[in-house]
Design an enzyme around this catalytic site. Structure first.
Site, PDB file in Angstrom:
ATOM      1  N   LYS A 179       0.889  -1.169   0.000  1.00  0.00           N
ATOM      2  CA  LYS A 179       0.000   0.000   0.000  1.00  0.00           C
ATOM      3  C   LYS A 179       0.923   1.214   0.000  1.00  0.00           C
ATOM      4  CE  LYS A 179      -1.905   3.048   1.837  1.00  0.00           C
ATOM      5  NZ  LYS A 179      -1.701   4.460   1.425  1.00  0.00           N
ATOM      6  N   GLU A 255       9.368   1.445  11.049  1.00  0.00           N
ATOM      7  CA  GLU A 255      10.378   2.508  10.925  1.00  0.00           C
ATOM      8  C   GLU A 255       9.611   3.825  10.953  1.00  0.00           C
ATOM      9  OE1 GLU A 255      13.267  -0.329   8.168  1.00  0.00           O
ATOM     10  OE2 GLU A 255      12.927   1.739   7.524  1.00  0.00           O
ATOM     11  N   CYS A 289      13.626  10.699   7.080  1.00  0.00           N
ATOM     12  CA  CYS A 289      13.415  10.452   8.517  1.00  0.00           C
ATOM     13  C   CYS A 289      14.695  10.655   9.307  1.00  0.00           C
ATOM     14  CB  CYS A 289      12.901   9.038   8.721  1.00  0.00           C
ATOM     15  SG  CYS A 289      14.041   7.809   8.062  1.00  0.00           S
ATOM     16  N   GLU A 391       8.673  16.509  15.439  1.00  0.00           N
ATOM     17  CA  GLU A 391       9.235  16.346  14.097  1.00  0.00           C
ATOM     18  C   GLU A 391       8.536  17.289  13.122  1.00  0.00           C
ATOM     19  OE1 GLU A 391       8.066  12.865  11.755  1.00  0.00           O
ATOM     20  OE2 GLU A 391      10.182  12.495  11.338  1.00  0.00           O
TER      21      GLU A 391
HETATM   22  P1  NAD Z   1       2.168   8.533   7.233  1.00  0.00           P
HETATM   23  O1  NAD Z   1       2.273   7.791   8.508  1.00  0.00           O
HETATM   24  O2  NAD Z   1       1.202   9.653   7.150  1.00  0.00           O
HETATM   25  O3  NAD Z   1       1.795   7.558   6.038  1.00  0.00           O
HETATM   26  C1  NAD Z   1       2.579   6.431   5.733  1.00  0.00           C
HETATM   27  C2  NAD Z   1       1.706   5.399   5.073  1.00  0.00           C
HETATM   28  O4  NAD Z   1       0.752   4.929   6.015  1.00  0.00           O
HETATM   29  C3  NAD Z   1       0.913   5.912   3.885  1.00  0.00           C
HETATM   30  O5  NAD Z   1       0.893   4.913   2.897  1.00  0.00           O
HETATM   31  C4  NAD Z   1      -0.464   6.127   4.473  1.00  0.00           C
HETATM   32  O6  NAD Z   1      -1.511   6.061   3.537  1.00  0.00           O
HETATM   33  C5  NAD Z   1      -0.545   4.979   5.451  1.00  0.00           C
HETATM   34  N1  NAD Z   1      -1.486   5.151   6.548  1.00  0.00           N
HETATM   35  C6  NAD Z   1      -1.846   6.300   7.165  1.00  0.00           C
HETATM   36  N2  NAD Z   1      -2.731   6.041   8.157  1.00  0.00           N
HETATM   37  C7  NAD Z   1      -2.939   4.697   8.172  1.00  0.00           C
HETATM   38  C8  NAD Z   1      -3.736   3.819   8.948  1.00  0.00           C
HETATM   39  N3  NAD Z   1      -4.515   4.271   9.934  1.00  0.00           N
HETATM   40  N4  NAD Z   1      -3.690   2.499   8.677  1.00  0.00           N
HETATM   41  C9  NAD Z   1      -2.888   2.014   7.696  1.00  0.00           C
HETATM   42  N5  NAD Z   1      -2.134   2.801   6.914  1.00  0.00           N
HETATM   43  C10 NAD Z   1      -2.139   4.131   7.149  1.00  0.00           C
HETATM   44  O7  NAD Z   1       3.650   9.009   6.906  1.00  0.00           O
HETATM   45  P2  NAD Z   1       4.125   9.932   5.692  1.00  0.00           P
HETATM   46  O8  NAD Z   1       3.595  11.299   5.960  1.00  0.00           O
HETATM   47  O9  NAD Z   1       3.802   9.251   4.412  1.00  0.00           O
HETATM   48  O10 NAD Z   1       5.716   9.909   5.863  1.00  0.00           O
HETATM   49  C11 NAD Z   1       6.402  10.794   6.658  1.00  0.00           C
HETATM   50  C12 NAD Z   1       6.696  10.188   8.005  1.00  0.00           C
HETATM   51  O11 NAD Z   1       7.362   8.953   7.846  1.00  0.00           O
HETATM   52  C13 NAD Z   1       7.626  11.014   8.867  1.00  0.00           C
HETATM   53  O12 NAD Z   1       7.180  10.984  10.194  1.00  0.00           O
HETATM   54  C14 NAD Z   1       8.957  10.291   8.754  1.00  0.00           C
HETATM   55  O13 NAD Z   1       9.837  10.503   9.823  1.00  0.00           O
HETATM   56  C15 NAD Z   1       8.509   8.889   8.675  1.00  0.00           C
HETATM   57  N6  NAD Z   1       9.523   8.034   8.039  1.00  0.00           N
HETATM   58  C16 NAD Z   1      10.278   7.206   8.810  1.00  0.00           C
HETATM   59  C17 NAD Z   1      11.277   6.416   8.229  1.00  0.00           C
HETATM   60  C18 NAD Z   1      12.171   5.512   9.040  1.00  0.00           C
HETATM   61  O14 NAD Z   1      12.914   4.742   8.435  1.00  0.00           O
HETATM   62  N7  NAD Z   1      12.143   5.558  10.350  1.00  0.00           N
HETATM   63  C19 NAD Z   1      11.466   6.479   6.866  1.00  0.00           C
HETATM   64  C20 NAD Z   1      10.674   7.342   6.109  1.00  0.00           C
HETATM   65  C21 NAD Z   1       9.697   8.117   6.704  1.00  0.00           C
HETATM   66  O1  6OD Z   2      18.286   3.671   3.468  1.00  0.00           O
HETATM   67  C1  6OD Z   2      17.426   2.961   3.978  1.00  0.00           C
HETATM   68  O2  6OD Z   2      17.465   1.721   3.904  1.00  0.00           O
HETATM   69  C2  6OD Z   2      16.318   3.567   4.721  1.00  0.00           C
HETATM   70  N1  6OD Z   2      15.444   2.718   5.295  1.00  0.00           N
HETATM   71  C3  6OD Z   2      16.203   4.915   4.765  1.00  0.00           C
HETATM   72  C4  6OD Z   2      15.177   5.605   5.449  1.00  0.00           C
HETATM   73  C5  6OD Z   2      15.017   6.921   5.220  1.00  0.00           C
HETATM   74  C6  6OD Z   2      13.963   7.647   5.820  1.00  0.00           C
HETATM   75  O3  6OD Z   2      13.375   8.552   5.304  1.00  0.00           O
END
Ligand code: NAD
Ligand code: 6OD
Length: 488
Positions: A179, A255, A289, A391
């Site tokens: 998804k 993550e 992130c 954040e």
């Molecule tokens: P988000 O949580 O809004 O959405 C991520 C995904 O989850 C999307 O596909 C969304 O449609 C889905 N989603 C949302 N609500 C849901 C629910 N209730 N049930 C199931 N699926 C649901 O995140 P975003 O705005 O797309 O991404 C940004 C965030 O992601 C930031 O907080 C960032 O720090 C984090 N992030 C973390 C990492 C990591 O590796 N730790 C990597 C990338 C992004």
């Molecule tokens: O490089 C990767 O494998 C990884 N998971 C990066 C995450 C980035 C977050 O936005």
């Protein structure tokens, strides 16, 4: 490329239209890229059903060597269609061409190649056992797939982050339902085309488009026939998904968000540190992130560092993805732009000094309808300011001075998050002493986002659950069965 009038979900080896659509908007100018067909609950059910059936098909009995070869063919085909992937990722995100070409798309193919190779050479545990009563046995483990794995991915590095989970899940023999973020559906759809083209059997890989709550994301993660959920996104979303999976007690790998810090010691190579922290703050318009939003600088070099960051921020070239020399694109959406601007307002009300930025660039053309934002550097807030605790996920950092090593370690650790941290110092002793004291999953010294796919990747506290990367990924996506054979 399928981007054009409409993107469809990919279920049981077919592109499927639900009859209900949402818009995919270009963040560069607010124009419509395409319509996306939103998967209904019935379509998600069909995807899960076909993924379950596929576990019992040729995929279920395929040797690990054949599976690995198929994943390499996926990577080969992705490389052949590199231009399609680049254009699709750019259309959805507005990232500069150089970024997509050097980071997003190559890592997408690298994820498949890396896990295809790794799984072939994975060993299995065995123990020769003698009990206190003199019995003998041989214990060994057999790794099986978990079953149907739901991958829910965000918009910031769409192909990179989804394939980071899809590749090891498939390498371990699972079937996968992706998804993708509603903001970035295009490369997921292309990946489905590639899977189809190279002969991945129906049901082994599916894509369901849609949103989170009361849409494809929730339908998928709360589905009782899904065996595991692997998620990248916001911490608050992770918490909701945890509640959704709780009734059926399934493995999760999360993550999540971060409020990452960089520590700049006075003994660093200051030029390197300024360039490095600028990279860790402004890369991908701050939408990684791992980006650093809290910068702590030892007092003797504080003023010089702040001046250097101002120069770095002001030297970024904001603009259209394909324009020569552009180094920063827009945020992902108008909605996210409003969120980042609201944090600028919060910082203002908390008494921040804006060293540079703090607003929206004016272009005088269609980009004014886009989601651009100025790279921004702030000072003079306390560690308790909301801006320093939450954040933001934009091209912005707050810089604060510090005086002592123990003081800065305590300040860096004083957060609900714990994903990554950076240390800038030329003292090896200090690096070894400070790094393990930081309560994060990842610490970089004199660098940032230097990746080795074998290393454990993940965060502590609100930044996540579990580790992926290398054998950690293979462990998560496998179900070991221990077999104990009595020996005479
Ligand atoms: P988000 O949580 O809004 O959405 C991520 C995904 O989850 C999307 O596909 C969304 O449609 C889905 N989603 C949302 N609500 C849901 C629910 N209730 N049930 C199931 N699926 C649901 O995140 P975003 O705005 O797309 O991404 C940004 C965030 O992601 C930031 O907080 C960032 O720090 C984090 N992030 C973390 C990492 C990591 O590796 N730790 C990597 C990338 C992004
Ligand atoms: O490089 C990767 O494998 C990884 N998971 C990066 C995450 C980035 C977050 O936005």
């Amino acid at each position: 490329m399928n981007v054009g009038p409409m993107l469809k979900s990919y279920i049981n080896g077919e592109f499927t239209d639900s009859g209900q659509y949402f818009d995919n908007i270009n963040p560069v100018d607010g124009s419509l890229i395409c319509k996306v067909s939103e998967a209904s609950k019935e379509l998600v059910d069909q995807a899960v059903k076909s993924a379950r059936l596929a576990l019992k098909s040729a995929w279920g009995t395929m040797s690990v060597l054949d599976r690995a070869a198929l994943l390499h063919r996926v990577a080969d085909r992705m490389q052949e269609r590199e231009a399609d992937f680049i254009n699709a990722e750019i259309a959805d995100t507005g990232k500069p061409l150089a970024t997509v070409k050097t980071i997003d798309i190559p890592r997408g193919t690298a994820n498949f190649r890396f896990f295809a190779d790794l799984v072939r050479y994975r060993g299995e545990e065995s123990f020769r056992t003698t009990t206190p009563t003199g019995e003998h046995a041989l214990n060994y483990t057999v790794n099986k797939p978990l079953g149907v794995v739901a991958v829910v991915s965000p918009w910031n590095l769409p192909l990179l982050l989804s394939t980071w989970k899809i590749a090891p899940a498939m390498a371990c023999g699972n079937t996968v339902i992706l998804k993708p973020s509603e903001e970035t559906p295009s490369t997921a759809t292309l990946l489905a085309e590639v899977m189809h083209e190279v002969g991945v059997p129906p049901g082994v890989f599916s894509v369901v488009h849609g949103f989170g709550p009361n849409s494809a994301g929730e339908f998928l993660t709360s589905h009782e026939q899904v065996d595991a959920v692997t998620f990248t996104g916001e911490s608050a979303t992770g918490s909701r998904i945890m509640q959704a999976v709780a009734p059926t007690v399934k493995p999760i790998s999360f993550e999540l968000g971060g409020k990452n810090a960089a520590i700049v010691f006075a003994d660093c190579d200051l030029e390197d540190a300024i360039a490095g922290v600028a990279r860790s703050t402004f890369t991908n318009c701050g939408q990684v992130c791992l980006c650093t939003e809290r910068i702590y600088v030892e007092r003797p070099v504080y003023e010089q560092f702040v001046a250097g960051m101002k120069d770095q921020a002001e030297s970024l070239r904001i603009g259209r993805p394909y324009d020569e020399g552009v180094t920063m694109g827009p945020l992902i959406s108008k909605g996210h732009q409003q969120k980042v601007l609201s944090y600028f307002d919060i910082a203002r009300s908390e008494g921040a000094t804006f060293i540079t930025g703090g607003g929206v660039p004016a272009f005088g053309d269609d980009r004014d309808q886009g989601a651009f934002i100025e790279p921004t550097v702030l000072c003079d807030l306390g560690d308790d300011a909301r801006f320093n605790r939450e954040e933001v996920f934009g091209p912005v950092c707050h810089i604060a001075p510090f005086d002592a090593e123990k003081e800065v370690v305590d300040r860096v650790n004083d957060t609900v998050y714990g994903l990554a941290a950076c240390i800038w110092t030329q003292s090896l002793d200090r690096a070894h002493r400070v790094a393990p004291q930081l309560e994060t999953g990842i610490v970089w010294v004199n660098t940032w986002y230097l990746r080795d796919l074998r290393t454990p990747f993940g965060g502590v506290r609100l930044s996540g659950i579990g580790r992926e990367g290398g054998l950690h990924s293979l462990a998560f996506y496998s179900e070991p069965t221990n077999i104990c054979i009595k020996l005479k």
